[in-house]
Design a protein around this motif. Structure first.
Motif, PDB file in Angstrom:
ATOM      1  N   GLU A  83      -7.611  29.406  11.178  1.00 41.69           N
ATOM      2  CA  GLU A  83      -7.561  31.498  10.641  1.00 41.69           C
ATOM      3  C   GLU A  83      -8.229  32.892   9.875  1.00 41.69           C
ATOM      4  O   GLU A  83      -8.203  33.566   9.961  1.00 41.69           O
ATOM      5  N   LYS A  84      -9.344  31.756   8.969  1.00 42.37           N
ATOM      6  CA  LYS A  84     -10.061  32.227   8.714  1.00 42.37           C
ATOM      7  C   LYS A  84     -11.689  32.916   9.648  1.00 42.37           C
ATOM      8  O   LYS A  84     -11.975  33.079   9.700  1.00 42.37           O
ATOM      9  N   GLY A  85     -11.311  32.046  11.155  1.00 43.88           N
ATOM     10  CA  GLY A  85     -12.147  32.803  12.527  1.00 43.88           C
ATOM     11  C   GLY A  85     -13.818  31.595  11.825  1.00 43.88           C
ATOM     12  O   GLY A  85     -14.176  31.558  12.664  1.00 43.88           O
ATOM     13  N   ALA A  86     -12.752  30.438  11.589  1.00 47.71           N
ATOM     14  CA  ALA A  86     -14.274  29.408  11.606  1.00 47.71           C
ATOM     15  C   ALA A  86     -13.989  28.602  12.915  1.00 47.71           C
ATOM     16  O   ALA A  86     -13.254  28.355  13.340  1.00 47.71           O
ATOM     17  N   THR A  87     -15.242  27.631  13.529  1.00 53.06           N
ATOM     18  CA  THR A  87     -15.444  27.266  14.854  1.00 53.06           C
ATOM     19  C   THR A  87     -16.491  25.878  13.677  1.00 53.06           C
ATOM     20  O   THR A  87     -16.085  25.043  14.675  1.00 53.06           O
ATOM     21  N   HIS A  88     -16.850  25.994  12.949  1.00 53.98           N
ATOM     22  CA  HIS A  88     -17.563  25.029  12.412  1.00 53.98           C
ATOM     23  C   HIS A  88     -16.751  24.320  11.189  1.00 53.98           C
ATOM     24  O   HIS A  88     -16.380  25.725  10.111  1.00 53.98           O
ATOM     25  N   TYR A  89     -17.432  23.338  11.010  1.00 50.97           N
ATOM     26  CA  TYR A  89     -17.079  22.552   8.881  1.00 50.97           C
ATOM     27  C   TYR A  89     -18.547  21.934   8.787  1.00 50.97           C
ATOM     28  O   TYR A  89     -19.242  21.991   9.336  1.00 50.97           O
ATOM     29  N   ALA A  90     -19.391  22.368   7.885  1.00 44.64           N
ATOM     30  CA  ALA A  90     -20.134  22.098   6.626  1.00 44.64           C
ATOM     31  C   ALA A  90     -20.197  21.339   5.640  1.00 44.64           C
ATOM     32  O   ALA A  90     -19.121  21.442   5.035  1.00 44.64           O
ATOM     33  N   HIS A  91     -21.181  19.920   5.612  1.00 50.08           N
ATOM     34  CA  HIS A  91     -21.153  19.160   4.122  1.00 50.08           C
ATOM     35  C   HIS A  91     -22.244  19.761   3.977  1.00 50.08           C
ATOM     36  O   HIS A  91     -23.324  19.681   4.115  1.00 50.08           O
ATOM     37  N   VAL A  92     -21.464  20.767   2.389  1.00 49.30           N
ATOM     38  CA  VAL A  92     -22.786  21.211   1.561  1.00 49.30           C
ATOM     39  C   VAL A  92     -23.414  20.747   0.847  1.00 49.30           C
ATOM     40  O   VAL A  92     -22.317  20.048   0.041  1.00 49.30           O
ATOM     41  N   PHE A  93     -24.576  19.980   0.286  1.00 51.32           N
ATOM     42  CA  PHE A  93     -25.240  19.079  -0.650  1.00 51.32           C
ATOM     43  C   PHE A  93     -26.393  19.953  -1.389  1.00 51.32           C
ATOM     44  O   PHE A  93     -26.610  20.553  -0.879  1.00 51.32           O
ATOM     45  N   TYR A  94     -26.444  19.356  -2.419  1.00 49.14           N
ATOM     46  CA  TYR A  94     -27.745  20.157  -3.220  1.00 49.14           C
ATOM     47  C   TYR A  94     -28.803  18.587  -3.581  1.00 49.14           C
ATOM     48  O   TYR A  94     -28.838  18.326  -4.308  1.00 49.14           O
ATOM     49  N   SER A 109     -13.663  19.376  20.234  1.00 51.92           N
ATOM     50  CA  SER A 109     -14.042  17.835  20.941  1.00 51.92           C
ATOM     51  C   SER A 109     -13.431  17.690  21.841  1.00 51.92           C
ATOM     52  O   SER A 109     -12.786  18.813  22.468  1.00 51.92           O
ATOM     53  N   PRO A 110     -14.126  17.729  22.660  1.00 52.19           N
ATOM     54  CA  PRO A 110     -13.206  17.002  24.404  1.00 52.19           C
ATOM     55  C   PRO A 110     -12.231  16.669  24.214  1.00 52.19           C
ATOM     56  O   PRO A 110     -11.849  15.341  23.835  1.00 52.19           O
ATOM     57  N   ASP A 111     -11.239  17.143  25.442  1.00 55.79           N
ATOM     58  CA  ASP A 111      -9.947  16.460  25.823  1.00 55.79           C
ATOM     59  C   ASP A 111     -10.107  15.286  26.305  1.00 55.79           C
ATOM     60  O   ASP A 111      -8.935  14.621  26.512  1.00 55.79           O
ATOM     61  N   GLY A 112     -11.078  14.991  27.339  1.00 54.86           N
ATOM     62  CA  GLY A 112     -10.969  14.136  28.193  1.00 54.86           C
ATOM     63  C   GLY A 112     -10.662  15.348  29.710  1.00 54.86           C
ATOM     64  O   GLY A 112     -10.530  14.011  30.523  1.00 54.86           O
ATOM     65  N   MET A 116     -11.041  21.273  25.807  1.00 51.52           N
ATOM     66  CA  MET A 116     -11.663  20.678  24.169  1.00 51.52           C
ATOM     67  C   MET A 116     -10.113  21.106  23.248  1.00 51.52           C
ATOM     68  O   MET A 116      -9.367  21.375  23.363  1.00 51.52           O
ATOM     69  N   ILE A 117     -10.515  20.035  22.867  1.00 53.66           N
ATOM     70  CA  ILE A 117      -9.264  20.162  21.349  1.00 53.66           C
ATOM     71  C   ILE A 117      -9.802  20.087  19.689  1.00 53.66           C
ATOM     72  O   ILE A 117     -11.170  19.707  19.950  1.00 53.66           O
ATOM     73  N   ALA A 118      -9.366  20.691  18.657  1.00 53.75           N
ATOM     74  CA  ALA A 118      -9.550  21.171  17.801  1.00 53.75           C
ATOM     75  C   ALA A 118      -9.094  19.520  16.446  1.00 53.75           C
ATOM     76  O   ALA A 118      -8.334  19.983  16.753  1.00 53.75           O
ATOM     77  N   GLU A 119     -10.082  19.364  16.051  1.00 56.98           N
ATOM     78  CA  GLU A 119     -10.634  17.837  15.784  1.00 56.98           C
ATOM     79  C   GLU A 119     -10.727  18.308  13.970  1.00 56.98           C
ATOM     80  O   GLU A 119     -11.841  18.989  14.030  1.00 56.98           O
ATOM     81  N   PHE A 120     -10.251  17.736  12.754  1.00 56.35           N
ATOM     82  CA  PHE A 120     -10.577  17.699  11.694  1.00 56.35           C
ATOM     83  C   PHE A 120      -9.771  16.576  11.147  1.00 56.35           C
ATOM     84  O   PHE A 120      -9.195  16.612  10.313  1.00 56.35           O
ATOM     85  N   THR A 121     -10.202  15.184  11.015  1.00 55.65           N
ATOM     86  CA  THR A 121      -9.585  14.073  10.270  1.00 55.65           C
ATOM     87  C   THR A 121     -10.272  13.599   8.084  1.00 55.65           C
ATOM     88  O   THR A 121     -10.907  14.586   8.130  1.00 55.65           O
ATOM     89  N   GLY A 122      -9.886  13.023   8.365  1.00 57.72           N
ATOM     90  CA  GLY A 122      -9.480  12.491   6.867  1.00 57.72           C
ATOM     91  C   GLY A 122     -10.890  11.926   6.102  1.00 57.72           C
ATOM     92  O   GLY A 122     -11.058  11.966   5.792  1.00 57.72           O
ATOM     93  N   LYS A 123     -11.270  11.091   7.581  1.00 54.20           N
ATOM     94  CA  LYS A 123     -12.658  10.719   7.311  1.00 54.20           C
ATOM     95  C   LYS A 123     -13.636  11.742   7.430  1.00 54.20           C
ATOM     96  O   LYS A 123     -14.607  10.844   6.943  1.00 54.20           O
ATOM     97  N   GLN A 124     -13.569  13.042   8.436  1.00 51.27           N
ATOM     98  CA  GLN A 124     -14.477  13.486   8.183  1.00 51.27           C
ATOM     99  C   GLN A 124     -14.987  14.662   7.564  1.00 51.27           C
ATOM    100  O   GLN A 124     -15.580  14.977   6.786  1.00 51.27           O
ATOM    101  N   LEU A 125     -13.881  14.418   6.927  1.00 50.37           N
ATOM    102  CA  LEU A 125     -13.794  15.103   5.762  1.00 50.37           C
ATOM    103  C   LEU A 125     -14.642  14.548   4.102  1.00 50.37           C
ATOM    104  O   LEU A 125     -14.870  15.000   3.505  1.00 50.37           O
ATOM    105  N   ILE A 126     -13.926  13.059   4.226  1.00 47.35           N
ATOM    106  CA  ILE A 126     -14.585  12.374   3.221  1.00 47.35           C
ATOM    107  C   ILE A 126     -16.240  11.910   2.911  1.00 47.35           C
ATOM    108  O   ILE A 126     -16.297  12.382   2.194  1.00 47.35           O
TER     109      ILE A 126
END
Length: 726
Positions: A83-94, A109-112, A116-126
């Motif tokens: 909703e904020k216009g994001a197409t990507h996510y980034a793990h930011v680290f130091y 990600s390709p839907d087969g 394309m389908i927008a996906e972001f799982t708990g595993k990808q977050l963690i």
């Protein structure tokens, strides 16, 4: 002046904003604050109640994160970001470069079925997996051992990074190797805060606080920096590559008039500051103060202090935002501790305290002499700084800070504590066995009838002290402007955990775990008296710049490590390694890795500076000397041919300086080309003892040459131009 300098000055004088001014009336700053942060309000609105509650228990109470909540959080976070216009996510680290790193992955990600389908799982977050082989590891990882993991830090909120062409969801993470060892600045900081909470809970329980809530460190770093025009910046190879000037004669005017400090902020600079603050507001960074600093072209921005882990992340955002926004205004932001010789450098005073969501444990209140809990926590700080002063010195040891510490613009390398009159008197009374009263704050009458009486603090401030009590927190003034505050915070939290452990253990033994005042108060009195008698040597309320203090500090047995190499060798001291291991902040291998990384960084910094100095001296400064020497010789020959009296004083002086510069360049070249064998400590000592002096000798001659060469031949923007043409 020469063409390049003339064009740079013209560009400054003819500067026009790159973009039209933004309409600040449309959206008040209050509405902007936190607009791009996945904060408590957003989570409460978008997450199921049980998920929100579980998440808050981790954030606010330090409870273990339940991985099962991750899928729900990831779904809500993804929808909010899109909703904020994001197409990507980034793990930011130091990583241990001290900078911010990030790896961007698309939501799509390709839907087969050709779509394309927008996906972001708990595993990808963690968990993410950036390449760990190319970051500094100090021997923890071999080049072929590339696997590294980023782990979601739920206690630091995710946020949106805006770009003219889109946005990115940024997720703060810890960064570790496949073996679980910390490769970053965040992991040890989180560990140190956990250790601090554990020991503080023990002490609070003794005082009858059975459920005080999570105890955490707080931090508020005051960031000093320089803003100069980018045309001058790119006209100086030393500034562009090293962040500081390796050459530069003293200008006719510096900071001696004291007219820059808190003066009116130049219009272009203020416009830049306003946009910096606007961007930081959207990221939830609580910036509060801005002003001119002491040196010409030097400024400061300071946030309100907050949870130390979040403050460390926010500090990285402040530095990157300052540098990014400055470019839009034709400026370059210099974060180096000493960009210009002869004028004040920049620090990052870190205001540090500890407490819960409800209580600041270093708040003395109106009657500090009656608040036993406050006195015990304050005494624990005094003990920690005295016992572990060498670690605090190590925490601020790096190449750039060597130019600043002890230069009558920053605290010396000797660590001491300033308490102020009120607390000093209280602890003196404790030491002498009778705690009776505390100095009253009172009021200050200015002597002008139309001005109201002003409330006066119970003690003055001391800007020369490296570690000063400032009312309800301590200000660690020795931290350098370019460094991450995570390292200093790790040390502060860990040594405080050790000191609280000691205080709690002593009181537990003396009271048997009872909170009865008749038992507790005498035990506290006895412990405080013991701590002050053993550790009062660290308390100094005088002038830390004075020569007398150096002699007095030596008499007191306080360590003095004047440079990075002298300080870093003590990182491997047995007691230091045992301290970090005992409180599970850094393992022995992790401590050794940091020693290797920081010592190697020292060598790399000096090596880079020496190569830049050598090339500038050979390719820019020496040719300018030859040209002026040739002009003077031609004039002398013409005058002699015309039968006029020839004055060769200028020619003789330039010739002498050119010859001397040639010799000093040759000396520097020999110093740089030393055999590359031996361990990192030998290399560091060679750079400190041989290369730095050789560089200084080249600079000494070059700077004198600058004062005599014709202005149209000098190839570099001068201090006078850089600092005063805005």
């Amino acid at each position: 002046m020469n063409n390049a300098r003339r064009e740079a000055v013209a560009a400054v004088l003819n500067y026009r904003p790159i973009e039209p001014p933004w309409n600040f009336r449309d959206t008040p700053s209050g509405q902007l604050f936190g607009a791009n942060v996945f904060n408590d309000a957003v989570m409460k609105e978008r997450l199921p109640k049980d998920i929100y509650k579980a998440l808050q228990n981790t954030i606010r109470r330090g409870e273990r994160l339940d991985p099962s909540v991750a899928d729900a959080v990831a779904a809500a976070m993804k929808q909010w970001a899109i909703e904020k216009g994001a197409t990507h996510y980034a793990h930011v680290f130091y990583p241990l470069t001290g900078l911010t790193a990030e790896k961007h992955d698309s939501f799509l990600s390709p839907d087969g079925n050709g779509g394309m389908i927008a996906e972001f799982t708990g595993k990808q977050l963690i968990q993410g997996e950036p390449d760990a082989s190319s970051f500094p590891s100090g021997g923890l990882r071999a080049t072929f051992e590339a696997r590294g993991y980023t782990a979601w830090d739920v206690t630091s909120p995710a946020y949106i990074v805006e770009n003219p062409n889109g946005t990115v969801l940024a997720i703060p993470t810890a960064f570790c190797s496949w073996t679980g060892e910390a490769l970053d600045k965040k992991t040890p900081l989180l560990r140190s805060m956990q250790a601090l909470n554990k020991q503080a809970q023990r002490l609070l329980k003794i005082f009858g606080n059975t459920d005080p809530g999570l105890v955490f460190a707080t931090a508020g770093p005051e960031q000093e920096y320089f803003l100069i025009d980018r045309n001058f910046f790119f006209g100086r190879p030393d500034l562009a590559i090293c962040g500081r000037t390796l050459f530069g004669a003293k200008p006719p005017k510096g900071q001696e008039f004291e007219d820059q400090y808190f003066g009116a902020i130049p219009e272009r600079v203020l416009a830049c500051m306003l946009e910096v603050e606007r961007e930081l507001y959207k990221l939830g960074v609580p910036v509060k103060t801005r002003h001119n600093e002491v040196a010409p072209a030097q400024y400061e921005i300071a946030p309100v202090y907050e949870n130390a882990n979040v403050a460390a992340d926010h500090q990285q955002m402040i530095m990157s935002t300052l540098q990014r926004v400055a470019q839009k205004y034709g400026l370059a932001c210099l974060l180096h501790e000493k960009p210009f010789a002869g004028i004040n450098g920049s620090g990052k005073h870190v205001n540090w305290s500890l407490g819960t969501e409800k209580v600041n444990l270093l708040e003395p209140g109106n009657n500090p002499h009656e608040d036993m809990q406050f006195l015990v926590f304050c005494a624990a700080v005094i003990r920690a700084v005295h016992k572990w002063g060498k670690l605090l010195r190590i925490a601020v040891a790096h190449t750039h800070n060597d130019h600043r510490l002890g230069a009558n613009e920053a605290p010396p390398a000797i660590i001491s504590v300033y308490l102020g009159n009120q607390l000093t008197e209280i602890f003196e009374q404790i030491e002498n066995g009778g705690l009776k009263s505390a100095r009253e704050p009172g009021t200050l009458t200015v002597g002008v009838d139309t001005l109201p009486p002003l409330p006066r603090d119970a003690g003055d401030r001391n800007r020369t002290s490296p570690f000063a009590f400032t009312g309800n927190k301590f200000e660690f003034r020795a931290v350098g402007s370019s460094q991450s505050i995570s390292g200093p915070l790790v040390v502060l939290n860990t040594i405080m955990a050790e000191s609280l452990d000691y205080m709690a253990t002593e009181l537990e033994k003396a009271t048997g775990g009872k909170t009865d005042p008749a038992i507790l108060n005498p035990a506290v009195q006895k412990l405080l008296q013991k701590v002050i008698k053993e550790h009062k040597a660290i308390i100094f309320n005088g002038d830390n710049y004075s020569k007398e203090w150096y002699a007095e500090a030596e008499r007191r047995g306080l360590p003095n490590y004047p440079n990075t190499v002298d300080a870093l060798v003590h990182l491997l001291d047995k007691d230091v390694v045992e301290l970090f291991s005992k409180y599970q902040v850094l393992s022995e291998r992790e401590v050794h890795s940091r020693y290797e990384i920081y010592m190697e960084r020292y060598v790399k910094d000096i090596n880079t500076e020496s190569l830049v100095a050598l090339s500038m001296a050979k390719q820019l400064i020496l040719p300018a000397g030859y040209r002026y020497q040739g002009e003077l010789a031609a004039v002398a020959a013409s005058m002699k041919q015309a039968g006029l009296k020839v004055h060769t004083e200028s020619l003789d002086r330039v010739t002498t300086l050119v010859n001397e510069l040639e010799k000093r360049i040759a000396d520097l070249e020999r110093a740089i080309n030393h055999p590359e064998n031996g361990d990192v400590l030998l290399h560091a000592k060679h750079h400190r003892d041989v290369i730095i002096p050789a560089m200084n000798e080249v600079r000494k001659v070059a700077d004198e040459l600058e004062t005599v060469i014709a202005d149209d031949l000098w190839p570099l923007p001068t201090y006078q131009e850089i600092l005063f043409i805005k």
